[in-house]
Structures are given as structure tokens and as C-alpha cells.
Design an enzyme around this catalytic site. Structure first.
Site, mmCIF file in Angstrom:
data_model
loop_
_atom_site.group_PDB
_atom_site.id
_atom_site.type_symbol
_atom_site.label_atom_id
_atom_site.label_comp_id
_atom_site.label_asym_id
_atom_site.label_seq_id
_atom_site.Cartn_x
_atom_site.Cartn_y
_atom_site.Cartn_z
ATOM 1 N N HIS A 169 0.815 -1.309 0.096
ATOM 2 C CA HIS A 169 0.055 -0.074 0.205
ATOM 3 C C HIS A 169 0.920 1.362 -0.026
ATOM 4 O O HIS A 169 0.311 2.354 -0.296
ATOM 5 C CB HIS A 169 -1.097 -0.051 1.202
ATOM 6 N N TYR A 211 -2.653 4.583 5.992
ATOM 7 C CA TYR A 211 -1.803 3.295 6.512
ATOM 8 C C TYR A 211 -0.779 3.130 5.236
ATOM 9 O O TYR A 211 0.513 3.094 5.846
ATOM 10 C CB TYR A 211 -2.747 2.324 6.415
HETATM 11 C C1 15L Z 1 -1.860 -5.040 4.001
HETATM 12 O O1 15L Z 1 -0.907 -4.331 4.004
HETATM 13 C C2 15L Z 1 -2.640 -5.494 5.046
HETATM 14 O O2 15L Z 1 -1.792 -5.660 6.368
HETATM 15 C C3 15L Z 1 -3.329 -6.967 4.835
HETATM 16 O O3 15L Z 1 -4.434 -6.667 5.676
HETATM 17 C C4 15L Z 1 -3.830 -6.724 3.473
HETATM 18 O O4 15L Z 1 -4.942 -5.717 3.174
HETATM 19 C C5 15L Z 1 -2.800 -6.671 2.460
HETATM 20 O O5 15L Z 1 -1.890 -5.348 2.693
HETATM 21 C C6 15L Z 1 -3.145 -6.542 0.853
HETATM 22 O O6 15L Z 1 -2.887 -5.660 0.411
HETATM 23 O O7 15L Z 1 -3.965 -7.526 0.597
#
Ligand code: 15L
Length: 274
Positions: free
Chosen positions: A116, A139
């Protein structure tokens, strides 16, 4: 007998989904671990580990826990999208405490970054690790900032850091996007092992994904660590290849659903990139 690090390893976020996997697997290898989390540890503490509850925002507690440690596997903090004010304490201030502790102990940091941090790249693009950071959420923004903090501590203080842009680390891929982003737990554990035992890492970036042929990513520092993922999402293609959303924003970008959260642009308007 498998190789063990010379100094204890601090694992933050040890009670979380990934921290638990890592704690169990490294404990089974007989590694000397210091486990910490703001939440109680839900499993039996491995014989070669101890667990202490702590808040990442408590800098003194983090300094104490890191005493004598040679590596910090940092999985702690907020791990999904939340309001800005909720992310900033654990993920920014908390990471600062981790880096200050690493600086004092001359320890290496493994930073559980995330896809992300680059989520607004299109799915049709193959990204190298030195691509532009394009966070898709508060995030993701905290992860991008965290990677930059690693650069600062490396260039200013020589604190080594391995920034792992984790894709989707779950028991199995559950949708079409995860055929590109899936990271098997066993590959994650081996990455933690390699990142800890490597002679040198400098400040580097690794794509945290298994050997998926549908990957979005290439060109990272895995050869320096001697890490090669063994698992692949390919075997799940028939099962989950058709699992897609109806949201065009989610389906367009690598970050998927995080890109679509609170998205207010007109997706149909012509797109000015940079
Ligand atoms: C992440 O960074 C999250 O912690 C996880 O819960 C998922 O959402 C993952 O990315 C993702 O992109 O699949």
C-alpha cells in the site's frame, strides 16, 4: 542444526497475524526471541522466547526490550486502513522508537512495509523496487514514510534496514488480485531468517510476494539476502481467478480495495498522471 543469530531478535507485533507466524517458526528453530505486542500473546510462548506487553508509543519500554538485540523484526503498529490520527502514533512515532532502539543497539531493522506504499500504480505496470512511492491510504502513507525513515537512519547512523513491501500474506490467496500479491507464510518466515542472518543488507527494499507468475513486481535486493520464495499462487488460479470486485478503482490499481476507500475523484475523467 540450522544457523542462529549471534544476538537475540526482537519481534514486535508478535500477537498479530504475521508476528505469530514468525514467532512460532523462529521459536521452533530455537532462536532467542524477545516478543512484544500491545495485546496479550495468544499462543504458548516458545521455550527460547519471552513475551512482554508494550506500547510502541512508549519509547523507554521499546529501548528496554531491544537491549542486547541484534535484529528487530518490526511487525507492530496499525496493519490496515484507519483514520490519520489513529495511524500516526503507532506507525510513525512507534517506528521512530524502533529506529532509536536500533541505533543504540547497533541492530538491524526488518520493516514490515506494505504494497500500500505503492498502491496507486496501475496493475498493468511491472514495478521495480526503486519505483515512485504512491501510497493509497493513510496506512500506506505511514509505510512509505517508514521506508524513508530507514533511509535516514542508514545514511545518518549506519542502521541497516530491510524494507519488505508485503503483498497479501494469508494462508491462501482468496481473490484474483492475490494471484499477483500473495506471500505464503513459509516464504515470509524464510525472508525473516535471511534478513536476519545476511552478512550485510544496507538499506534495501524487497517485494514481499511468493513466486507468483502473475506478479506486479521485479528487481529488488533479494539476491543480497539470499532469499528465493518457494511457494506460488499459481496453483490457486482456477479457484480464485474469477473472484473480482465490481469497483473499477479497486480493480485498476495494485493496492486494490485500499485505493477505493474514500475515493472522491471522477474515475471516468481523463487521467493526468504526473
Ligand atoms: C496489507 O498491508 C494489510 O496488512 C493486509 O491486511 C492486506 O490488506 C494486504 O495489505 C493486501 O494488500 O492484501
Amino acid at each position: 542444526m540450522s544457523e542462529k543469530p549471534a544476538r537475540p531478535v526482537l519481534v514486535t507485533g508478535a500477537s498479530g497475524a504475521l508476528g505469530r507466524q514468525v514467532a512460532a517458526a523462529l521459536g521452533a528453530r530455537g532462536w532467542n526471541l524477545v516478543l512484544t505486542d500491545i495485546a496479550p500473546f495468544p499462543d504458548a510462548v516458545p521455550a527460547t522466547a519471552r513475551f512482554a506487553r508494550a506500547d510502541l508509543e512508549d519509547g523507554v519500554a521499546i529501548l528496554r526490550l531491544a537491549e542486547g538485540c541484534g535484529t528487530i523484526l518490526h511487525f507492530g503498529g496499525v496493519s490496515t486502513e484507519h483514520p490519520f490520527e489513529s495511524v500516526i502514533g503507532p506507525n510513525i512515532k512507534g517506528l521512530f522508537h524502533i529506529y532509536e532502539a536500533a541505533r543504540r543497539e547497533r541492530a538491524r531493522v526488518f520493516f514490515a512495509s506494505s504494497n500500500h506504499a505503492i498502491g496507486f500504480h496501475e496493475r498493468t505496470t511491472r514495478l521495480d523496487a526503486d519505483c515512485q512511492l504512491l501510497p493509497d491510504s493513510y496506512y500506506g502513507l505511514s509505510k512509505a514514510y517508514g521506508e524513508m525513515m530507514g533511509r535516514l537512519y542508514w545514511f545518518k547512523h549506519g542502521v541497516e534496514n530491510v524494507n519488505v513491501r508485503i503483498g497479501s500474506s494469508f494462508p491462501e490467496p482468496t481473490n484474483a488480485r492475490m494471484l499477483s500479491t500473495w506471500l505464503a507464510y513459509s516464504d515470509l518466515v524464510e525472508l525473516c531468517v535471511r534478513a536476519t542472518l545476511a552478512a550485510k543488507t544496507g538499506s534495501c527494499v524487497i517485494w514481499g510476494a511468493s513466486a507468483n507468475t502473475r506478479t506486479f513486481w521485479r528487481g529488488d535486493a533479494r539476491a543480497t539476502l539470499g532469499w528465493l520464495p518457494r511457494e506460488s499462487s499459481d496453483a490457486f488460479a482456477a479457484q480464485v481467478g474469477g473472484v473480482v470486485s465490481t469497483d473499477p478503482v479497486e480493480e485498476r490499481y495494485q493496492g486494490g480495495a485500499y485505493c477505493a476507500i474514500d475515493y472522491t475523484r471522477n474515475e471516468m475523467a481523463p487521467r493526468d498522471i504526473f
